[in-house]
Design an enzyme around this catalytic site. Structure first.
Site, PDB file in Angstrom:
ATOM      1  N   LYS A 149      16.271  -1.544 -28.615  1.00  0.00           N
ATOM      2  CA  LYS A 149      17.543  -2.195 -28.298  1.00  0.00           C
ATOM      3  C   LYS A 149      17.437  -3.691 -28.098  1.00  0.00           C
ATOM      4  O   LYS A 149      16.564  -4.166 -27.378  1.00  0.00           O
ATOM      5  CB  LYS A 149      18.107  -1.584 -27.010  1.00  0.00           C
ATOM      6  CG  LYS A 149      18.529  -0.150 -27.174  1.00  0.00           C
ATOM      7  CD  LYS A 149      19.115   0.355 -25.886  1.00  0.00           C
ATOM      8  CE  LYS A 149      19.731   1.721 -26.090  1.00  0.00           C
ATOM      9  NZ  LYS A 149      20.213   2.271 -24.819  1.00  0.00           N
ATOM     10  N   GLY A 161       5.750  -3.956 -17.588  1.00  0.00           N
ATOM     11  CA  GLY A 161       6.909  -4.728 -17.127  1.00  0.00           C
ATOM     12  C   GLY A 161       6.589  -6.189 -16.837  1.00  0.00           C
ATOM     13  O   GLY A 161       7.379  -7.083 -17.171  1.00  0.00           O
ATOM     14  N   GLY A 176       3.851  -1.344 -22.752  1.00  0.00           N
ATOM     15  CA  GLY A 176       3.363   0.028 -22.884  1.00  0.00           C
ATOM     16  C   GLY A 176       3.298   0.560 -24.309  1.00  0.00           C
ATOM     17  O   GLY A 176       2.230   0.949 -24.799  1.00  0.00           O
ATOM     18  N   ARG A 234      -6.854   0.363 -16.608  1.00  0.00           N
ATOM     19  CA  ARG A 234      -6.645  -0.492 -15.428  1.00  0.00           C
ATOM     20  C   ARG A 234      -7.826  -0.413 -14.466  1.00  0.00           C
ATOM     21  O   ARG A 234      -8.154  -1.396 -13.801  1.00  0.00           O
ATOM     22  CB  ARG A 234      -5.344  -0.125 -14.722  1.00  0.00           C
ATOM     23  CG  ARG A 234      -4.141  -0.669 -15.472  1.00  0.00           C
ATOM     24  CD  ARG A 234      -2.840  -0.353 -14.773  1.00  0.00           C
ATOM     25  NE  ARG A 234      -1.737  -0.974 -15.498  1.00  0.00           N
ATOM     26  CZ  ARG A 234      -0.462  -0.772 -15.219  1.00  0.00           C
ATOM     27  NH1 ARG A 234      -0.116   0.035 -14.226  1.00  0.00           N
ATOM     28  NH2 ARG A 234       0.473  -1.372 -15.913  1.00  0.00           N
TER      29      ARG A 234
HETATM   30  C1  3PG Z   1       3.378  -0.766 -13.846  1.00  0.00           C
HETATM   31  O1  3PG Z   1       2.782   0.287 -14.081  1.00  0.00           O
HETATM   32  O2  3PG Z   1       4.166  -1.302 -14.632  1.00  0.00           O
HETATM   33  C2  3PG Z   1       3.070  -1.449 -12.542  1.00  0.00           C
HETATM   34  O3  3PG Z   1       2.055  -0.794 -11.876  1.00  0.00           O
HETATM   35  C3  3PG Z   1       4.306  -1.553 -11.693  1.00  0.00           C
HETATM   36  O4  3PG Z   1       4.803  -0.298 -11.375  1.00  0.00           O
HETATM   37  P1  3PG Z   1       6.339  -0.134 -11.023  1.00  0.00           P
HETATM   38  O5  3PG Z   1       7.076  -0.307 -12.338  1.00  0.00           O
HETATM   39  O6  3PG Z   1       6.493   1.223 -10.419  1.00  0.00           O
HETATM   40  O7  3PG Z   1       6.701  -1.237 -10.056  1.00  0.00           O
HETATM   41 MG    MG Z   2       6.482  -0.145 -14.693  1.00  0.00          MG
END
Ligand code: 3PG
Ligand code: MG
Length: 407
Positions: free
Chosen positions: A200, A380, A357, A39
């Protein structure tokens, strides 16, 4: 959501201006060491471009989840140092993100300087998207640049609120992410397929629902595939599966048929009675899974099938590993398919876009991360985008465009 419907750095005359740059410096850290600097590295082009144009670059970001109060271990200080190292130039760290300290530091900046402010989540107003906090952020700068695609699914003061208050632009990373996602699902070269894995169905229902309407082929792996097989009456032994999702799985299969989306499920499986490294395994057709065994990876015939299917595609979106890839030998299918995707991508036959991820670690584990057309920096946010959801951080940029604020 078109990738071109908002302003980019091309539209920003940044010289001598104060630019509030929302980054995502939420990098993984273990024992005070950054374990993955992706990042930070992906952010450099935007900072370099702004600094070269003579902007005063004020970087804001969250880090971890301090829940609205200062937590010393969640300070952005060490990350700011790492950013300075990566940039090859000093950056000033300020241990507050608003108020007199931040204001003074900004006032002292020269054109081309870079300042990193403290973790925005040290204030409760960040996650509450408090307009008062957004106003504080806005008071620091002339312009707002959002380069935090990976935090765009959060409607927070520094990702959403502030974009309503300043002329706003997408940074280069944001632009790149949106262009890649556009190529993946909005305007893909067809046929377009998706690999969806993971444990899931219940956590990926929205994603599957959205994909069915957009892709020509859905390849399902991971423990999620067990549920689909079990729902069709296959005995999956002790495999991880969701018994309460059988109706849903059947609905998904019916809907896929209706929409002309081909579903590819495993035809064979690598099974074991235990989930640990180098346990004895048996590879069997999915119709012959022993009662006491678990499917931990898809088998070689499934790999061949998936490879044949992928060879017919022009675009592939990948989210989720095919097996329990963290433990050998259950990484074999994911590795093999990843290498095949890499080969097709290198040959120019396939555009491949991956995110989330686990997926990124799996592709890295397979050693192919440089041979995928695009790997998203988001977890996310990538998922929510694949679910067809509107990401507030991106909406805010588009809204500003529609309001056509003078710049
Ligand atoms: C992530 O790592 O997915 C983003 O930086 C968002 O972080 P968060 O899930 O704590 O909002
Ligand atoms: Mg996150």
């Amino acid at each position: 959501m078109g990738a071109t419907s908002f302003k980019t750095l091309d539209d920003l005359d940044a010289t001598g201006k104060k630019v509030l740059l929302r980054a995502d410096l939420n990098v993984p850290v273990r024992n005070a060491q950054i374990t993955d600097a992706t990042r930070i590295l992906r952010l450099l082009p935007t900072i370099q471009e702004l600094a070269q144009k003579g902007a005063k670059v004020i970087v804001v970001s969250h880090f971890d989840r301090p829940k609205g109060k200062p937590v010393p271990e969640m300070s952005l200080g060490p990350i700011a140092d790492a950013l300075g190292d990566a940039l090859g130039r000093p950056v000033t760290f300020v241990d507050d993100c608003i108020g007199p300290k931040a204001q003074q530091a900004v006032n002292a900046m020269q054109d081309g300087d870079v300042v990193v402010l403290e973790n925005t989540r040290f204030y409760p107003g960040e996650e509450q998207n408090d307009p008062a906090l957004a106003k504080e952020f806005a008071s620091l700068a002339d312009y707002y640049v959002n380069d935090a695609f990976s935090a765009a699914h959060r409607a927070h003061a520094s990702t959403e609120g502030v974009a309503r208050l300043l002329p706003s632009f997408a940074g280069r990373l944001m632009e790149t992410e949106l262009n890649a996602l556009n190529i993946a699902l909005e305007n893909p070269a067809r046929p377009v397929g998706a690999i969806v894995g993971g444990a899931k169905i219940s956590t990926k229902l929205d994603l599957i629902g959205n994909l069915l309407a957009k892709v020509d082929m859905l390849i399902i792996g991971g423990a999620m595939a067990n549920t689909f097989l079990a729902a069709q009456g296959v005995n999956v032994g002790r495999s991880l599966q969701e018994a309460d999702m059988h109706d849903t799985a059947r609905d998904i299969l019916a809907k896929a048929k209706e929409k002309g989306c081909e579903i590819v499920l495993p035809v064979d499986a690598v099974t074991a009675t235990d989930f640990r490294a180098d346990v004895p395994t048996r590879t069997v057709p999915v119709t012959a899974i022993p009662d006491d065994a678990m499917m931990l990876d898809v088998g070689p015939e499934t790999v061949t099938l998936i490879e044949q299917k992928i060879a017919t595609l022009k675009t592939l979106v990948w989210n989720g590993p095919l097996g329990a890839f963290e433990i050998t030998p259950f990484d074999a299918a994911t590795n093999a398919v990843a290498r095949d995707v890499a080969r097709l991508t290198d040959s120019g036959a396939l555009k491949s876009i991956a995110g989330g991820g686990d997926t990124v670690s799996a592709l890295r584990h397979a050693g192919v991360e440089k041979h995928i057309s695009y790997i998203s920096s988001a977890g996310g946010a990538f998922l929510e985008w694949m679910e067809g959801k509107t990401l507030p951080g991106i909406m805010a940029l588009e809204n500003i465009f529609e309001r056509a604020l003078p710049i």
